[in-house]
Design a protein around this motif. Structure first.
Motif, mmCIF file in Angstrom:
data_model
loop_
_atom_site.group_PDB
_atom_site.id
_atom_site.type_symbol
_atom_site.label_atom_id
_atom_site.label_comp_id
_atom_site.label_asym_id
_atom_site.label_seq_id
_atom_site.Cartn_x
_atom_site.Cartn_y
_atom_site.Cartn_z
ATOM 1 N N LEU A 3 0.811 -1.212 0.000
ATOM 2 C CA LEU A 3 0.000 0.000 0.000
ATOM 3 C C LEU A 3 0.851 1.272 0.000
ATOM 4 C CD1 LEU A 3 -2.767 -1.069 2.536
ATOM 5 C CD2 LEU A 3 -2.886 -1.067 0.051
ATOM 6 N N LYS A 4 1.688 1.402 -0.987
ATOM 7 C CA LYS A 4 2.519 2.605 -1.083
ATOM 8 C C LYS A 4 1.682 3.814 -1.491
ATOM 9 C CE LYS A 4 6.505 0.742 -0.171
ATOM 10 N NZ LYS A 4 7.158 0.936 1.079
ATOM 11 N N SER A 5 0.605 3.582 -2.218
ATOM 12 C CA SER A 5 -0.269 4.680 -2.617
ATOM 13 C C SER A 5 -1.716 4.202 -2.494
ATOM 14 C CB SER A 5 0.026 5.094 -4.058
ATOM 15 O OG SER A 5 -0.271 4.029 -4.943
ATOM 16 N N GLY A 6 -2.640 5.092 -2.724
ATOM 17 C CA GLY A 6 -4.043 4.695 -2.678
ATOM 18 C C GLY A 6 -4.662 4.791 -1.299
ATOM 19 N N TRP A 7 -3.958 5.409 -0.361
ATOM 20 C CA TRP A 7 -4.523 5.568 0.966
ATOM 21 C C TRP A 7 -5.679 6.555 0.900
ATOM 22 C CZ3 TRP A 7 -3.132 2.844 5.232
ATOM 23 C CH2 TRP A 7 -1.951 2.109 5.164
ATOM 24 N N GLU A 8 -6.718 6.293 1.668
ATOM 25 C CA GLU A 8 -7.862 7.192 1.730
ATOM 26 C C GLU A 8 -7.637 8.210 2.836
ATOM 27 O OE1 GLU A 8 -11.706 5.323 1.646
ATOM 28 O OE2 GLU A 8 -10.815 3.506 0.816
ATOM 29 N N LYS A 9 -8.270 9.372 2.700
ATOM 30 C CA LYS A 9 -8.135 10.412 3.710
ATOM 31 C C LYS A 9 -8.901 10.028 4.967
ATOM 32 C CE LYS A 9 -7.308 14.181 0.583
ATOM 33 N NZ LYS A 9 -7.637 15.539 0.204
ATOM 34 N N GLU A 10 -8.321 10.384 6.103
ATOM 35 C CA GLU A 10 -8.922 10.034 7.389
ATOM 36 C C GLU A 10 -10.337 10.588 7.516
ATOM 37 O OE1 GLU A 10 -8.016 10.640 12.141
ATOM 38 O OE2 GLU A 10 -6.427 10.975 10.684
ATOM 39 N N GLU A 11 -10.533 11.828 7.054
ATOM 40 C CA GLU A 11 -11.852 12.439 7.166
ATOM 41 C C GLU A 11 -12.916 11.628 6.415
ATOM 42 O OE1 GLU A 11 -9.317 14.491 5.450
ATOM 43 O OE2 GLU A 11 -8.490 14.842 7.442
ATOM 44 N N GLU A 12 -12.524 11.000 5.322
ATOM 45 C CA GLU A 12 -13.472 10.253 4.503
ATOM 46 C C GLU A 12 -13.816 8.886 5.092
ATOM 47 O OE1 GLU A 12 -11.539 10.107 0.730
ATOM 48 O OE2 GLU A 12 -11.727 12.264 0.395
ATOM 49 N N VAL A 13 -12.868 8.273 5.770
ATOM 50 C CA VAL A 13 -13.108 6.914 6.261
ATOM 51 C C VAL A 13 -13.507 6.865 7.736
ATOM 52 C CG1 VAL A 13 -11.617 5.833 4.545
ATOM 53 C CG2 VAL A 13 -10.652 6.518 6.737
ATOM 54 N N MET A 14 -13.401 8.000 8.435
ATOM 55 C CA MET A 14 -13.777 8.014 9.851
ATOM 56 C C MET A 14 -15.227 7.620 10.064
ATOM 57 S SD MET A 14 -11.722 11.122 11.752
ATOM 58 C CE MET A 14 -13.178 11.695 12.508
ATOM 59 N N GLN A 15 -16.068 7.883 9.073
ATOM 60 C CA GLN A 15 -17.483 7.532 9.219
ATOM 61 C C GLN A 15 -17.686 6.025 9.337
ATOM 62 O OE1 GLN A 15 -19.701 8.640 5.739
ATOM 63 N NE2 GLN A 15 -18.011 8.111 4.384
ATOM 64 N N HIS A 16 -16.699 5.237 8.923
ATOM 65 C CA HIS A 16 -16.793 3.775 8.998
ATOM 66 C C HIS A 16 -16.228 3.224 10.301
ATOM 67 C CE1 HIS A 16 -18.059 3.786 4.862
ATOM 68 N NE2 HIS A 16 -16.972 4.454 4.525
ATOM 69 N N TRP A 17 -15.604 4.078 11.107
ATOM 70 C CA TRP A 17 -15.042 3.634 12.375
ATOM 71 C C TRP A 17 -16.164 3.340 13.351
ATOM 72 C CZ3 TRP A 17 -10.579 7.585 13.627
ATOM 73 C CH2 TRP A 17 -9.616 7.524 12.628
ATOM 74 N N PRO A 18 -15.974 2.370 14.226
ATOM 75 C CA PRO A 18 -17.009 2.109 15.236
ATOM 76 C C PRO A 18 -17.022 3.235 16.266
ATOM 77 C CG PRO A 18 -15.083 0.757 15.655
ATOM 78 C CD PRO A 18 -14.847 1.460 14.339
#
Length: 91
Positions: A39-54
């Protein structure tokens, strides 16, 4: 006859560490990407994926840390939490 424990060679230790690491990358029989290699590239932004966090509350984190064996840690964390709550009422 003495039953002295076998001491692994450096190569055997390295192989064991590699096997342990590979096992961490296997979930339900499926290999997940290695974040250090794949996973050298293609990381998603934290703001975008935080909604999936428990949902996680301060008490949940404190409980997890206490489960690690630190008895005094719980007292300190809960004291800090209560101090923070009291400060909200003062301000």
């Amino acid at each position: 006859m003495m039953r002295a424990p076998l001491v692994p060679t450096p190569q055997e230790e390295q192989q064991k560490r590699c096997e342990d690491y590979r096992s961490l990358l296997t979930i339900d029989g499926k290999k997940v990407p290695d974040p250090l290699v794949d996973l050298k590239s293609g990381w998603e932004k934290e703001e975008e994926v935080m909604q999936h966090w428990p949902p996680t509350m301060y008490a949940d984190m404190a409980e997890y840390l206490v489960a690690s064996g630190e008895v005094d840690l719980r007292k300190r964390l809960m004291g800090d939490y209560k101090d923070g709550k009291a400060l909200v009422f003062v301000l």
